[in-house]
Design an enzyme around this catalytic site. Structure first.
Site, mmCIF file in Angstrom:
data_model
loop_
_atom_site.group_PDB
_atom_site.id
_atom_site.type_symbol
_atom_site.label_atom_id
_atom_site.label_comp_id
_atom_site.label_asym_id
_atom_site.label_seq_id
_atom_site.Cartn_x
_atom_site.Cartn_y
_atom_site.Cartn_z
ATOM 1 N N ASN A 156 -6.502 0.983 6.446
ATOM 2 C CA ASN A 156 -5.148 1.223 5.932
ATOM 3 C C ASN A 156 -5.054 2.629 5.374
ATOM 4 O O ASN A 156 -5.711 2.944 4.382
ATOM 5 C CB ASN A 156 -4.794 0.214 4.833
ATOM 6 C CG ASN A 156 -3.346 0.321 4.408
ATOM 7 O OD1 ASN A 156 -2.455 0.183 5.234
ATOM 8 N ND2 ASN A 156 -3.121 0.575 3.133
ATOM 9 N N GLU A 157 -4.254 3.471 6.018
ATOM 10 C CA GLU A 157 -4.106 4.868 5.620
ATOM 11 C C GLU A 157 -5.470 5.487 5.313
ATOM 12 O O GLU A 157 -5.654 6.165 4.284
ATOM 13 C CB GLU A 157 -3.155 4.984 4.426
ATOM 14 C CG GLU A 157 -1.717 4.647 4.785
ATOM 15 C CD GLU A 157 -0.700 5.019 3.711
ATOM 16 O OE1 GLU A 157 0.403 5.421 4.071
ATOM 17 O OE2 GLU A 157 -1.041 4.884 2.511
ATOM 18 N N GLU A 233 5.273 1.668 8.153
ATOM 19 C CA GLU A 233 5.670 1.536 6.742
ATOM 20 C C GLU A 233 6.865 2.440 6.529
ATOM 21 O O GLU A 233 6.709 3.626 6.217
ATOM 22 C CB GLU A 233 4.537 1.926 5.784
ATOM 23 C CG GLU A 233 3.459 0.898 5.613
ATOM 24 C CD GLU A 233 2.543 1.208 4.430
ATOM 25 O OE1 GLU A 233 3.001 1.911 3.490
ATOM 26 O OE2 GLU A 233 1.385 0.769 4.458
#
Length: 574
Positions: A156-157, A233
């Protein structure tokens, strides 16, 4: 069975072009009895997909104690998505950020000095075991097996944290070996370095942003030259921290940015569609030079508010989506005002004097050394020769109430960078320390909580401490209150309802503490604001008599439990 794949320019569903219109709902932030309602409202806004993180520390707070039931029943959540005729995107991390405590990583994982989010062998052993557990739930629910899951995200990121390609390759291997056959994605903010560091050639890159959609998609396209563009997102709001304001985004501006994004043909996942609540002690914290714990509400200024009711943003986004896809004619029902009333609270006694197992050591033990997952540890020491003077602590994590012989002296706050306080002469020193929430990003993941480092009185080491962990939920449930105690007070009350109902508990006349209704842990309250109300989900209430317990750490300005007709989340930025 239906197939889902990545084509030259678009997602393909059974070989036909398909646009993902997704919204984020975190199952662990919503009462399970309300999952279906929130999912259905996403469909009524025009979305075709639900996206969720998986919070490892919700499923396995202690090593080996895996739980996928009740609030953690990811399988049931995905089944409800399928029952609504929608697809699902699963983002199991292992790191999720999400403004969730410790970024979703269990404290037992992050507290032993291992290099996190890396190819450290011992870290990968635990991560691999976790992912296999998640994929036991997800694999049979993939779209090619009749389920809703169309995409699974790797990490995640990650480009904002590291660039360990071996780590990412291991996560991919574990994922594929566990039977995940749907396309795998990564997400990063659209900068050249983050997109380059955070992914692998075989993973489909997506972006995270909330404005300047055309510009940011162009950056993404440079790194993902083929396949569909996707903002996985699309930030439509923001989160709040204690002592700040309630963050909102302009509805018209957010809708315009969404329109710009969809006009390019890109897919989207709206973060958040419905934020929900950091019930219990699950809020995270920021620390960019100043520690800022996050509030209990995770309203996020989303299309559905904290209580699951449509906002102006819901209807504005729905109008935008209708330009690009079919939107159901049905609209969510208008929610009635919640019951508004007040009930008296009765002092039940002191609660931080509750008997508990204690450890006696030369130096105070951290929450982590105690294996303590609740909010408070009580530290006691005998003052040498009854002396007072200047008390200095290397580091307070995160807020400490200092008293001598039962008399409050003051506080030490990490947010204020406090380290010293003058104490009077006396026999015994007590320091009650609260973990206000674990930082949820970057290299502060897993840092210890409590009184950290050396403690001196007038320059001399202060030793011989008793460290007593206090489980606030257990104390509230057992009514472990002492009538003769001198510490903070517990308060109780009852109220009647005709039927279960959403409630909004007004905390404006209280100071700081924790609240429970019928044993359900609503979370933290604090006059520091901005949040004034605590959301009480209807399934936590009953028709007939309901009981409230308030564990106040300082003082109630009014011994009353008041309930408001709607959310009150605080002042906003102009």
């Amino acid at each position: 069975m239906t197939s889902f794949s990545i084509g030259d320019t678009e997602f393909l569903r059974d070989g036909r072009p398909h646009r993902v219109l997704a919204g984020a709902i975190h199952y662990f932030r919503v009462h399970p009895d309300q999952w279906q309602d929130r999912i259905r409202k996403a469909r009524l806004m025009g979305l075709n997909t639900i996206e969720t993180y998986v919070a490892w520390n919700a499923h396995e707070p202690r090593r080996g104690e895996w739980d996928a039931t009740g609030w953690n029943d990811l399988g049931r959540f995905l089944d409800l998505v399928a029952a609504e005729g929608m697809d699902a995107i699963v983002r199991p991390g292992p790191y999720i950020c999400a403004e969730w405590h410790n970024g979703g990583l269990p404290v037992w994982l992050t507290g032993d000095g291992r290099e996190l989010r890396s190819s450290d062998p011992s870290y990968l052993v635990d991560v691999s075991a976790y992912l296999r557990r998640v994929y036991e739930i997800v694999a049979p629910r993939q779209i090619d097996r009749g389920g809703p899951v169309v995409l699974v995200q790797i990490e995640n990121e990650y480009g904002a944290y590291g660039s360990d390609k071996d780590y990412l390759r291991t996560l991919v291997a574990v994922t594929r070996d566990a039977g995940i056959t749907v396309p795998l994605t990564t997400v990063d903010q659209p900068t050249d370095q983050m997109l380059a560091d955070g992914s692998l050639p075989e993973l489909h890159k997506t972006g995270s942003f909330g404005s300047r959609s055309t510009e940011r998609l162009a950056t993404l396209r440079r790194h993902q030259p083929t396949g569909p563009l996707m903002c996985s997102e699309f930030w439509d709001g923001w989160f709040d921290w204690w002592g700040g304001v309630h963050h909102t985004t302009d509805t018209a501006a957010a809708a315009s940015d969404l329109d710009d994004l969809l006009a390019t043909g890109a897919s989207v996942s709206i973060y958040m569609f419905h934020g929900g609540t950091n019930f219990g002690l699950t809020n995270g914290a920021n620390d960019k030079g100043r520690y800022l714990p996050l509030v209990t509400s995770y309203d996020y200024d989303a299309p559905l508010d904290e209580a699951g009711n449509p906002t102006a943003k819901f209807f504005a986004f729905r109008d935008v989506i209708a330009k690009y896809a079919a939107v159901p004619e049905e609209l969510p029902a208008v929610a009635p005002e919640a019951p508004a009333f007040s009930v008296p609270l009765i002092r039940a006694g002191a609660w931080t004097d509750a008997a508990a197992s204690a450890a006696r050591t030369e130096h105070p033990l951290s929450f982590d050394a105690l294996g303590h997952l609740s909010a408070l540890v009580r530290y006691d020491v005998v003052l040498p020769d009854g002396r007072g003077g200047q008390l200095v602590v290397d580091d307070v994590r995160d807020l400490a109430w200092v008293s001598v012989d039962g008399v409050p002296i003051g506080t030490l706050a990490r947010t204020r960078h406090d380290r010293a306080i003058t104490i009077p002469a006396g026999a015994a020193l007590r320091i009650l320390v609260e973990d206000q929430g674990r930082v949820n990003y970057d290299h502060r993941l897993g840092e210890e909580k409590g009184l950290i480092g050396a403690i001196t009185l007038n320059g001399e080491p202060l030793t011989g401490w008793t460290s007593t962990p206090l489980d606030v939920a257990a104390i509230a449930a057992s009514d472990s209150f002492t009538a003769t105690g001198t510490g903070p007070s517990a308060w109780t009350g009852t109220f009647d309802l005709d039927a279960p109902a959403d409630l909004f508990l007004d905390t404006a006349e209280w100071s700081k503490g924790y609240a429970f209704v019928n044993g359900f842990f609503l979370g933290r309250y604090w006059r520091n604001g901005p949040t004034r109300t605590m959301y009480v989900p209807a399934p936590a209430t009953v028709g007939g008599e309901n009981r409230i317990v308030v564990l106040e750490l300082e003082q109630l300005l009014s011994p009353t439990a008041a309930f408001l007709p709607a959310l009150s989340l605080g002042v906003t930025e102009e």
